[in-house]
Design a protein around this motif. Sequence first.
Motif, PDB file in Angstrom:
ATOM      1  N   ARG A  49       4.697  -3.227   6.294  1.00 31.19           N
ATOM      2  CA  ARG A  49       5.514  -4.442   6.126  1.00 31.19           C
ATOM      3  C   ARG A  49       4.752  -5.669   6.647  1.00 31.19           C
ATOM      4  NH1 ARG A  49       9.533  -2.635   8.797  1.00 31.19           N
ATOM      5  NH2 ARG A  49      10.669  -1.891   6.960  1.00 31.19           N
ATOM      6  N   CYS A  56       2.011  -6.505   4.014  1.00 27.89           N
ATOM      7  CA  CYS A  56       2.484  -6.973   2.707  1.00 27.89           C
ATOM      8  C   CYS A  56       3.192  -8.319   2.784  1.00 27.89           C
ATOM      9  CB  CYS A  56       3.407  -5.937   2.078  1.00 27.89           C
ATOM     10  SG  CYS A  56       2.566  -4.406   1.593  1.00 27.89           S
ATOM     11  N   LEU A  57       3.951  -8.540   3.840  1.00 26.99           N
ATOM     12  CA  LEU A  57       4.704  -9.780   3.934  1.00 26.99           C
ATOM     13  C   LEU A  57       3.862 -10.949   4.447  1.00 26.99           C
ATOM     14  CD1 LEU A  57       8.178  -8.538   5.227  1.00 26.99           C
ATOM     15  CD2 LEU A  57       7.440  -9.007   2.877  1.00 26.99           C
ATOM     16  N   SER A  79       8.211 -10.201  -0.868  1.00 26.96           N
ATOM     17  CA  SER A  79       9.519  -9.777  -0.376  1.00 26.96           C
ATOM     18  C   SER A  79       9.573  -8.265  -0.341  1.00 26.96           C
ATOM     19  CB  SER A  79      10.640 -10.318  -1.270  1.00 26.96           C
ATOM     20  OG  SER A  79      10.497  -9.829  -2.598  1.00 26.96           O
ATOM     21  N   GLU A  80      10.486  -7.754   0.464  1.00 29.63           N
ATOM     22  CA  GLU A  80      10.678  -6.305   0.581  1.00 29.63           C
ATOM     23  C   GLU A  80      11.980  -5.909  -0.106  1.00 29.63           C
ATOM     24  OE1 GLU A  80      11.146  -2.825   4.034  1.00 29.63           O
ATOM     25  OE2 GLU A  80      10.395  -4.834   4.549  1.00 29.63           O
ATOM     26  N   PRO A 129      10.989   2.248  -0.306  1.00 31.73           N
ATOM     27  CA  PRO A 129      10.681   0.873   0.108  1.00 31.73           C
ATOM     28  C   PRO A 129       9.553   0.310  -0.760  1.00 31.73           C
ATOM     29  CG  PRO A 129      10.776   2.360   1.996  1.00 31.73           C
ATOM     30  CD  PRO A 129      10.752   3.221   0.778  1.00 31.73           C
ATOM     31  N   TRP A 171       7.345  -3.543  -1.959  1.00 28.66           N
ATOM     32  CA  TRP A 171       7.027  -4.934  -1.673  1.00 28.66           C
ATOM     33  C   TRP A 171       6.590  -5.589  -2.970  1.00 28.66           C
ATOM     34  CZ3 TRP A 171       6.583  -0.927   1.533  1.00 28.66           C
ATOM     35  CH2 TRP A 171       7.162  -1.070   2.807  1.00 28.66           C
ATOM     36  N   THR A 222       6.388  -5.570  -8.278  1.00 23.60           N
ATOM     37  CA  THR A 222       6.054  -4.664  -7.182  1.00 23.60           C
ATOM     38  C   THR A 222       4.552  -4.439  -7.113  1.00 23.60           C
ATOM     39  OG1 THR A 222       8.180  -3.521  -7.336  1.00 23.60           O
ATOM     40  CG2 THR A 222       6.358  -2.319  -6.292  1.00 23.60           C
TER      41      THR A 222
END
Length: 256
Positions: A151, A154-155, A161-162, A169, A171, A177
């Motif tokens: 997370r 990726c963020l 966004s997740e 899950p 991203w 995606t």
Amino acid sequence: MAREISQAVRDACLWLPEAEEFVSHGSPNFRVRGKTFATYVVNHHGDGRVALWLNVPAGAQELHVGAEPRHFFIPPYVGPRGWLGVILDRGVDWHRIPGLVREAYEKVVPNELRAQIGKTPMIKPPVKALSASQIDPFKSARAMAVLAQLRKICLSYPETSEGSQFGHPVWAAGKKTFAMARYAGTRLTLSFWVGVDQQGLLTADPRYEIPAYFGHNGWIALDVTKQRDWKEVEGLALQSYRHFALKRMLQSLEQD
């Protein structure tokens, strides 16, 4: 060993003449002469349920769901065909389960087998509930630690966004995606787009595999069950992000 739900489900399904168990899409199914009458499903697409899907007679679904929505529901995919979902870990009376299974079995069998059924047995209810991580492996300490690091990676990219797709899950860069965490059996994997030309090179390493369903689009899955190299993961995530990101996102990325 404490009696588990899966054992009780097998007892409720396999007492019937010629009933057999097989696995489909990772879930135990029960059939007779090629016709499925029950499916045991845990956390289907992240719904959190421990359930038995039953191919019940016409009208039974509406009757049970309407009367007891705490214990019964309309399952996805097969629900429009009249199947009934039974929630097994929220206080349902297990003495009812063999009778419900029998109704589903009788719907699909020929008369010759129906005549052989005999008296519906009383089965012992399970005494051991599934843990939170057994229902949803992403709730295990190991998985949560992996997700936290992924997370963070990726963020950190612009306009990401997740979310969740089919219980996994994911991203996204904008609406597309670019990274996904998923379980392949008991193995925790991280999936990214690398392109079809890179798949062959990466799969020479046993940690990598082409994932089912979407691998043909150029995705790769990295097994991170036992160990992980976060520099390697970051490189994969960035490459995948760049592939899906819009021009303005890439410009913002270069400016950061």
